[in-house]
Enzyme design. Structure first.
Site, short mmCIF file in Angstrom:
data_model
loop_
_atom_site.label_atom_id
_atom_site.label_comp_id
_atom_site.label_asym_id
_atom_site.label_seq_id
_atom_site.Cartn_x
_atom_site.Cartn_y
_atom_site.Cartn_z
N GLY A 194 46.14 4.19 19.25
CA GLY A 194 44.85 4.64 19.73
C GLY A 194 44.78 6.12 19.96
CB SER A 204 52.32 6.34 16.34
OG SER A 204 51.96 4.98 16.24
CE LYS A 205 50.56 9.15 13.90
NZ LYS A 205 51.67 8.95 13.06
NE ARG A 206 52.01 1.39 14.58
CZ ARG A 206 52.68 0.76 15.53
NH1 ARG A 206 52.25 -0.36 16.02
NH2 ARG A 206 53.82 1.27 15.99
#
Length: 463
Positions: A242, A238-240
């Site tokens: 990176g 996920s965006k988390r």
RNA sequence: GCGCCCUUCGUCUAUCGGUUAGGACGCUAGGUUUUCAUCCUGGAAAGAGGGGUUCGAUUCCCCUAGGGCGUACCA
């Protein structure tokens, strides 16, 4: 065996997921290895998300990674009539039926089943009904209720489901539009896909889809369900973590071939080979060498590979890729003069960079302009004592011929005269020349910059 | 809940019954070096647990545990 045809079928979501890129890579490698065809189909049946821009993002991602596809990309949405046509053929040949059950009835059925501890698979009362009330209906597959459905997957092996665990899936919605299950099968069949290589989140779908192939009397393609890729923590990417989109990896400045190299090594291997070109990968790729277990994304290893690819690239290609990076990230283009210097100094810069931003950082002495204001660390090196030393060095250098060997000899001799180590001279010199503490070799830079520019920078710093 | 898949160093992987369980990234000790990086040398680090099968299991089978995916008129 006839020609091999594979495909990647992304849905346009506004960006190209890195996992999609990997599935595309495996399809591409397999097709190219067998001199087959690799097709692109845009699954744009979700009209709200399917914009031309979103489709464009897929093309951009594919091109950046260097994956070429054969022929024009196919729009799934454009084939809706054909999908509906097949659903009606199935109706006609008795492998599908009209189901008039409402959403509420289905929900009630599932809830009751769940409470009774039974599988929540909907058993439509219309499956064998001869009635044709004048009501909205969906077309459902008349899936076999007894026996088993087995698929032979090149990666997963033989996988079997009891048919009682598979329900009569909807093929055509009540508004006449096809479902994904129907659309993929029809498209894959019509496109002549011989091998379906995709994420193993589709494994169960393969069983249900094979029932559609069978119902239509079509040949079932070879399945290869490859393991998924997760984030460094083992959770879904996920965006988390990176970056999810291919363009983000491009923006971070990884060398595209390195991304491909890295992605290929996630779940596939060829002995101990870690660093390779796509040409080699095409040569080596076999579905049999794909593992079944999922992998975690490791940015460190990607970075290392990126560095290896940058080092291995020839300077001309590297410069072109760098310019591509510059334009993709909206940075100003290189002037011809800068390009000439970059090209000439590339050897000294590329072995110090793992990504394009790092390469740019190394090129600061070329891309920057006088006066070079020192950063914090460089400023420390340019104290009064050092500036005095640099002054003496500068006057000495004014009279020498500007070649690497002479400069090195001269500066080494100077260090001896000053009774200090070469490092004590080189560091302030570097700071004066670049305003930084990190750069390529000072001798190389001076030669590249030329005598006038080098002396001028030294004078700037001695003030 | 049900179905299916997975499980070797921290991470990616090799091993197709017999190996001191190999490599890579990362970590770490040292060397080369004008910084950084590269490069070179060394080190620590793994078969989830339990049963079988076998002369012999990381490898084959079963169970358990853990993880993942699926179970939509989404794709």
């Amino acid at each position: 065996m006839s020609q091999i045809v594979t495909r990647i079928a992304p849905s346009p979501t506004g960006y190209m997921h890195i996992g999609t890129a990997r599935a595309a890579l495996f399809n591409w490698l397999f097709a190219r290895h067998h001199n087959g065809r690799f097709l692109l189909r845009i699954e744009d049946t979700d009209r709200s998300r399917s914009t031309p821009e979103a489709t464009e993002a897929i093309y951009r991602g594919m091109k950046w990674l260097g994956m070429d596809w054969d022929g024009e990309a196919i729009s799934q949405f454009a084939r809706a009539d054909r999908h509906a046509d097949v659903a009606h053929q199935m109706l006609a040949n008795g492998t599908a039926y009209k189901c008039y059950a409402t959403k509420e009835e289905i929900d009630a059925f599932r809830e009751a089943a769940r409470e009774a501890g039974r599988p929540p698979l909907f058993l439509s009362p219309w499956r064998d009904s001869a009635e044709t009330p004048d009501l909205p209906y969906v077309i459902r597959l008349k899936a076999p209720r007894d026996g088993e459905t087995t698929i032979n997957d090149v990666v997963q092996g033989t996988v079997t489901w009891k048919n009682e665990t598979l329900d009569d899936m909807i093929l055509l919605r009540s508004d006449g539009t096809p479902t994904y299950m129907l659309a993929v099968v029809v498209d894959d069949h019509d496109m002549g896909i011989t091998h379906i290589i995709r994420g193993d989140d589709h494994l169960t779908n393969a069983a249900r889809q094979s029932q559609i192939y069978t119902a239509m009397g079509w040949d079932i393609p070879v399945f290869a369900h490859i393991p998924l890729v997760y984030g460094p923590d083992g959770k879904k990417l996920s965006k988390r973590h990176g970056a999810m989109g291919v363009e983000e990896y491009q923006a971070m400045g990884y060398y595209p071939d390195a991304v491909m190299n890295y992605l290929a090594r996630l779940g596939w291997s060829h002995g101990d080979d870690e660093f390779f070109t796509m040409k080699q990968a095409i040569d080596w790729f076999r579905l049999e060498d794909v593992v079944k277990s999922p992998a975690r994304f490791d940015f460190k290893k990607l970075e290392n590979l990126s560095g290896q690819h940058i080092r291995a690239a020839d300077n001309e290609t590297l410069l072109a890729k760098l310019e591509e990076f510059l334009s993709a990230t909206g940075q100003t283009d290189l002037t011809d003069a800068q390009k000439r210097l970059m090209f000439a100094g590339m050897d000294g810069m590329k072995e110090r960079a793992k990504t394009f931003p790092e390469l740019l950082e190394m090129a600061h002495f070329i891309l920057g302009t006088r006066p070079f204001v020192p950063d914090e660390k460089a400023a420390k090196l340019l104290d009064t004592v050092s500036r005095g030393m640099l002054n003496r060095l500068t006057s000495r250098l004014r009279g020498v011929s500007w070649t690497h060997d002479i400069l090195e000899a001269e500066i080494r001799a100077f260090a001896e005269t000053e009774e200090i180590g070469l490092g004590k001279v080189a560091q302030p010199l570097r700071a004066a020349l670049t305003g930084r503490t990190i750069s390529p070799s000072v001798f190389d830079m001076m030669v590249l910059l030329g005598k006038d520019e080098s002396i001028a920078r030294l004078e700037d710093a001695s003030v």
